[in-house]
Scaffold this motif. Structure first.
Motif, short mmCIF file in Angstrom:
data_model
loop_
_atom_site.label_atom_id
_atom_site.label_comp_id
_atom_site.label_asym_id
_atom_site.label_seq_id
_atom_site.Cartn_x
_atom_site.Cartn_y
_atom_site.Cartn_z
N TYR A 1 -48.76 -15.18 2.60
CA TYR A 1 -49.74 -14.18 2.21
C TYR A 1 -48.94 -13.28 1.14
N MET B 1 -53.95 -15.14 0.63
CA MET B 1 -53.08 -16.09 0.71
C MET B 1 -52.51 -16.54 -0.52
N THR C 1 -47.22 -22.34 3.68
CA THR C 1 -48.08 -21.25 3.36
C THR C 1 -47.67 -19.97 3.52
N THR D 1 -53.73 -15.72 -5.51
CA THR D 1 -54.11 -15.79 -4.00
C THR D 1 -55.34 -16.67 -3.94
N GLU E 1 -43.66 -21.61 7.50
CA GLU E 1 -44.65 -22.50 8.15
C GLU E 1 -45.86 -21.81 8.88
N HIS E 2 -47.18 -22.29 8.82
CA HIS E 2 -48.17 -22.06 9.51
C HIS E 2 -48.46 -20.48 9.53
N VAL E 3 -48.24 -19.87 8.21
CA VAL E 3 -48.75 -18.41 8.03
C VAL E 3 -50.14 -18.60 7.67
N SER E 4 -50.93 -17.67 8.42
CA SER E 4 -52.73 -17.77 8.22
C SER E 4 -53.00 -16.23 7.51
N PHE E 5 -54.25 -16.08 7.34
CA PHE E 5 -55.01 -15.03 6.95
C PHE E 5 -54.93 -14.03 8.12
N ALA E 6 -55.04 -14.61 9.22
CA ALA E 6 -55.22 -13.50 10.40
C ALA E 6 -53.63 -12.88 10.51
N ASP E 7 -52.71 -13.41 10.17
CA ASP E 7 -51.53 -12.83 10.00
C ASP E 7 -51.39 -11.62 9.10
#
Length: 333
Positions: free
Chosen positions: A299, A280, A297, A246, A211-217
Motif C-alpha cells: 500500500y 494498494m 502486494t 494504486t 507478502e500478504h499486505v491488505s487494504f485493512a493494513d
C-alpha cells in the motif's frame, strides 16, 4: 618657520581627530610644509642650498611631531581596549524558532518511525521515468493532466518532481524487500497561488510492500496515524477515488478542526477536509520496478504537510508558510 616651530611645540595632540587635523595642516598636499617648499623658486641661486637645508630640518621636525603623536594615540587606544571588562554579560540575542512546516514534518515522521517506517530521500529534479512512467503514467496518459508540471528540459524529459513518489520507485528498483519507507520532501506544480494552493509545497508519502499486505493494513495504519496526530476524537472517512499508481484507491478525510465541522473556506463549507490519498500499489507499478506482483502486494499513501499544519495550528491561508513574516513565525516553538 620659527613661528611655526613654536606653534608645533605648543600643540597637544590627544585624539585621532586632532592628529588628522595636524597632518592636513602641516604635512598635507596643501599644507604648510608643501607651501614653504614652493617658495624655493623665489630664493636666489646662491642661497638655495642654505634655504633647502633649513626647509628639510623643519620638515623633519614636523614629521617627528606627527609620528610621536601617532604612536601615543595608538597606545591610548590599546589601553582603552585592555580596559574592557570581558566578564560583563553580552547583549541579549533573541532566540529563534523552528518553521511550522518542519515542526509538523517531524511529528509525522516520529509517528511512522514508531510503526517501523524508515525515512528515504531522493532528487527534486527528476526524469520522466521515475516521476511518471514507472508509476503507470505513460506518455500522453490523461491522468498526467492532474499534475501541471514544470519541465526544465524535454527530449529527454527532466522536470521538477510533482510528488515524492519518485523516491518510492527508486527504492523499489533496488529490489530489497520488504520495503517500509516514509518519503518527505518538497514538490512543485504549476498551480494558481491561493489560500489553499501554491506552486511548491511539501509532501510525506509512505510505502509498504511485503507478502500478504491488505487494504485493512492500510486503514489501520492511517487510523493510528490520525489519532496520534489529531487526537482520539477526530472523525475519519474514506472515499473511493482514482490514482493511476494504486488500485483500489481512496481519499481520506477528517472533520475540519478549524471550524469544528460548521463549514469554512478551508473545508469548502463541507465540514470535512481531505488530508491524504492512498491505495494498494498497482500491480503494473510493481512489475515496472522488477517486483513480482503475484507474490508481493503493498500500500501507499501521500499527504501535504501544509494541509496538516493548517489543521493543527488552525491557519486559514497556506501562503503564510512561505512569506517569511517573522511576526507569524515567532508564534511557533
Amino acid at each position: 618657520m620659527e613661528a611655526y616651530r613654536k606653534e608645533i611645540e605648543g600643540l597637544e595632540i590627544v585624539t585621532p581627530q586632532q592628529l588628522e587635523e595636524y597632518r592636513i595642516k602641516f604635512l598635507g598636499t596643501k599644507g604648510i610644509v608643501k607651501s614653504l617648499f614652493g617658495e624655493m623658486k623665489n630664493v636666489p641661486n646662491e642661497r638655495k642650498k642654505e634655504f633647502g637645508q633649513v626647509l628639510n630640518d623643519f620638515k623633519q621636525f614636523a614629521e617627528t611631531k606627527y609620528e610621536t603623536a601617532k604612536e601615543q594615540s595608538a597606545g591610548n587606544g590599546q589601553q582603552a581596549v585592555e580596559e574592557i571588562d570581558l566578564s560583563l554579560p553580552g547583549d541579549a540575542m533573541q532566540t529563534g524558532s523552528r518553521h511550522p512546516i518542519n515542526l509538523v514534518r517531524k511529528r509525522i515522521l516520529d509517528i511512522f518511525n514508531r510503526l517501523g517506517f524508515a525515512v528515504a530521500d531522493g532528487p527534486e529534479i527528476e526524469d520522466d521515468w521515475h516521476n511518471f512512467t514507472s508509476l503507470n503514467l505513460p506518455e500522453h496518459h490523461p491522468a498526467r493532466d492532474m499534475q501541471d508540471t514544470f519541465y526544465i528540459h524535454q527530449n529527454p524529459d527532466w522536470l521538477l518532481r510533482t510528488h515524492t513518489s519518485n523516491v518510492q520507485t527508486r527504492e523499489m528498483e533496488k529490489g530489497k524487500l520488504p520495503i517500509r519507507i516514509i518519503c518527505p520532501g518538497r514538490v512543485y506544480r504549476n498551480e494558481t497561488i491561493s489560500a489553499r494552493a501554491h506552486c511548491f509545497f511539501h509532501q510525506v508519502e509512505g510505502l509498504y510492500i511485503d507478502e500478504h499486505v491488505s487494504f485493512a493494513d492500510l486503514k489501520q495504519t492511517l487510523y493510528f496515524f490520525v489519532q496520534e496526530l489529531f487526537g482520539k476524537d477526530v472523525k475519519v472517512r474514506f472515499r473511493p477515488s482514482y490514482f493511476p499508481f494504486t488500485e483500489p484507491s481512496a481519499e481520506m478525510d477528517i472533520s475540519c478542526l478549524i471550524c469544528g465541522g460548521d463549514g469554512c473556506r478551508v473545508c469548502k463549507h463541507t465540514g470535512w477536509v481531505e488530508i491524504l490519498g492512498c491505495g494498494m500499489v498497482h500491480p503494473k507499478v510493481l512489475e515496472n520496478c522488477g517486483i513480482d506482483s503475484n507474490k508481493y502486494t503493498g500500500y501507499a499513501f501521500g499527504m501535504g504537510i501544509e494541509r496538516i499544519a493548517m489543521l493543527l495550528y488552525q491557519i486559514n491561508d497556506l501562503r503564510l508558510f512561505s512569506e517569511n513574516d517573522v511576526r507569524f513565525l515567532r508564534q511557533f516553538v
